[in-house]
Scaffold this motif. Structure first.
Motif, PDB file in Angstrom:
ATOM      1  N   PRO A  63      -7.397  29.667  21.269  1.00  0.00           N
ATOM      2  CA  PRO A  63      -7.188  31.112  21.393  1.00  0.00           C
ATOM      3  C   PRO A  63      -6.761  31.703  20.058  1.00  0.00           C
ATOM      4  O   PRO A  63      -5.975  31.100  19.316  1.00  0.00           O
ATOM      5  N   ARG A  65      -4.889  34.139  17.384  1.00  0.00           N
ATOM      6  CA  ARG A  65      -3.535  34.677  17.332  1.00  0.00           C
ATOM      7  C   ARG A  65      -3.523  36.103  17.881  1.00  0.00           C
ATOM      8  O   ARG A  65      -4.488  36.837  17.752  1.00  0.00           O
ATOM      9  N   HIS A 357       2.551  29.435  19.542  1.00  0.00           N
ATOM     10  CA  HIS A 357       1.822  28.248  19.079  1.00  0.00           C
ATOM     11  C   HIS A 357       1.737  27.188  20.176  1.00  0.00           C
ATOM     12  O   HIS A 357       0.743  26.464  20.262  1.00  0.00           O
ATOM     13  N   ARG A 360      -1.107  28.490  22.097  1.00  0.00           N
ATOM     14  CA  ARG A 360      -2.382  28.569  21.374  1.00  0.00           C
ATOM     15  C   ARG A 360      -2.919  27.189  21.008  1.00  0.00           C
ATOM     16  O   ARG A 360      -4.118  26.919  21.170  1.00  0.00           O
TER      17      ARG A 360
END
Length: 511
Positions: A63, A65, A357, A360
């Motif tokens: 994904p 940011r 994070h 992600r």
């Protein structure tokens, strides 16, 4: 980290004989042949090589940011040029001439990963230092202030910079509705920076970086200071006009990426001189604004810049995805003697960045080579398992602090910080809205005077605002003129004149 030199972590599992295999290491006989019933019949589910390729292809993007999706980066080093051990005891500053390897990622804020480098937007300026005391992340911007000082407004503000949920188009109404709402007008300082030509830097090399937030740094005696950091470009400031930026966005939307890569590749390594401003607690108490206010700058005449060192970017990544897209920066990644202050937006970022994070990239994002604290190493028996655990998982080490095992801690080597700020009071909801009176407009007015020292800059500010707000509704336009009238009546009138003419032209073109 880089794929060069002593770092082999990116390529240690790659066959040196270059025989092509599937993901399990089995050699592939022919890359484009598929297993079928006869030459022209249906495919067979047993064709793992095909399924391996297609399934991985479906998952090869993480994904993006949100925000800071579109960016560029490079490796380099930070070198100490001046002794600041009286301010900060971090090991990276302990010796003049000492170099610390680092990675810097530049980015735009509001746009998607495929958006243009020339967008009118603040620029992220994030640097990861691989220090002997752990990884340190300076997650900064190219502007010294920001739009908000209430962290609860961050998702709302970013949504106004994204796409309208119905039209899927950028929405001037949303942006100016947010900025002109009375409680949000504390954003005026940053809005004026954004709509000056500073809002469209010509390259990443030709812009500064700023901590924006106030931090707390301590020396080894326990003395502490409020600190702000400035990274001043050695290439000089260079910006694009609104029209130049628009043209560049159509002709070469990745121009800043190209400029950074090609300059480093040719040996023209960009650099920044790093400075700090320091403030004592006593000085902070005498300020006309809060030291924790992200919408304010510290006057240089009262808090002069003090040189620290040099940031140099001299090495391009070997692989963009592995080393830049997967790079994970968070202000919570810090080292001894550098702490967060009570700035509420910074406090919120301490949670939100690392959490982003984990979503992600995954809970073990710190095991990705570019994020590894390779200079200090890692040991924590309780941080274990989870998807993509690839570092050995501490082997047979107990997964808790076992009484039968020895553990060491360094707190005894650090001065206790209990003599620093002391906070008392009830837990209360507090909306840090625009202050009564004109206090939040003082620095914006000073900025307008500064722009006036360069011929044409005030006029370009009015033009840039006018062409952006002219597509908003009449009500929003009027609110915008009223907002800038609090900065300067002439500015407001210049915006009104051009914006209304632009709006009329747009209206006529629809018929």
């Amino acid at each position: 980290m880089s794929g060069r030199g002593a770092d082999n972590t990116n390529t240690s599992d790659v066959r040196s004989d270059r025989i092509v295999t599937n993901s399990n290491g089995q050699p592939i006989n022919e890359p484009f042949a598929t297993q079928r019933v006869g030459q022209h019949g249906p495919l067979l589910l047993q064709d793992f090589n095909l399924l391996d390729s297609l399934a991985h292809f479906n998952r090869e993007r993480v994904p993006e940011r949100n925000p800071h999706a579109h960016g560029s980066g490079a490796f380099g080093y930070f070198e100490v040029t001046d002794d600041i051990t009286d301010v900060c005891g971090s090991a990276m500053f302990d010796t003049i001439g000492k170099r610390t390897r680092c990675l810097t990622r530049f980015s735009t804020v509001g746009g998607e990963k495929g958006s243009a480098d020339s967008a009118r937007d603040p620029r992220g300026f994030a640097t990861k230092f691989y220090t002997e005391e752990g990884n340190l992340d300076w997650v900064y911007n190219n502007t010294p202030v920001f739009f908000i000082r209430d962290p609860s407004k961050f998702p709302h503000f970013i949504h106004t910079q994204k796409r309208n949920p119905q039209t899927n188009l950028k929405d001037a109404n949303a942006a100016w509705d947010f900025w002109t709402t009375p409680e949000n007008q504390v954003a005026i300082h940053q809005v004026m920076i954004l709509f000056s030509d500073r809002g469209t830097p010509a390259t990443y090399r030709n812009m500064n970086g700023y901590s924006g937030h106030t931090y707390k740094w301590s020396n080894k005696n326990g003395d502490w200071y409020y600190v702000q950091v400035h990274l001043i470009t050695d290439q000089g400031i260079k910006n694009l006009t609104n029209e130049e930026a628009t043209k560049m966005g159509g002709e070469n939307p990745d121009h800043a990426q190209q400029d950074l890569f090609e300059n480093i590749q040719s040996g023209n390594a960009p650099s920044w001189t790093v400075h700090i401003q320091t403030m004592t607690e006593e000085q902070a108490q005498k300020l006309s604004f809060s030291v924790f206010d992200l919408t304010k700058v510290w006057p240089h005449k009262d808090f002069p810049l003090r040189r620290v060192g040099k940031l140099v970017l001299n090495e391009n990544p070997e692989n963009y995805f592995a080393q830049i897209e997967q790079a994970a920066f968070a202000p919570s990644n810090t080292v001894p003697y550098q702490e967060a202050s009570a700035d509420p937006v910074l406090q919120a970022r301490l949670f939100s960045y690392a959490d982003a994070h984990r979503y992600r990239i995954g809970p073990n994002y710190h095991q990705v080579p570019v994020n590894c604290p390779y200079a200090s190493k890692f040991f924590n028996p309780a941080i274990r398992d989870g998807p993509m655990t690839v570092n050995g998982n501490l082997g047979s080490e107990p997964n808790y602090l076992a009484t039968s095992k020895p553990y060491q801690y360094i707190q005894k080597d650090k001065p206790i910080q209990q003599h620093q700020e002391v906070w008392n009071g009830p837990a209360v909801p507090f909306h840090w809205a625009t202050s009564p009176g004109d206090g939040d407009f003082v620095q914006a007015r000073e900025l307008y005077k500064v722009l006036g020292r360069t011929p044409g800059e005030q006029q370009k500010l009015a033009h840039n605002i006018a062409v952006h707000v002219c597509s908003a509704t009449k009500e929003i336009r009027e609110r915008t003129y009223a907002l800038f009238a609090r900065v300067d009546e002439g500015l407001a009138e210049a915006i009104r004149s051009e914006s209304e003419q632009c709006a009329n032209n747009v209206a006529k073109s629809k018929f």
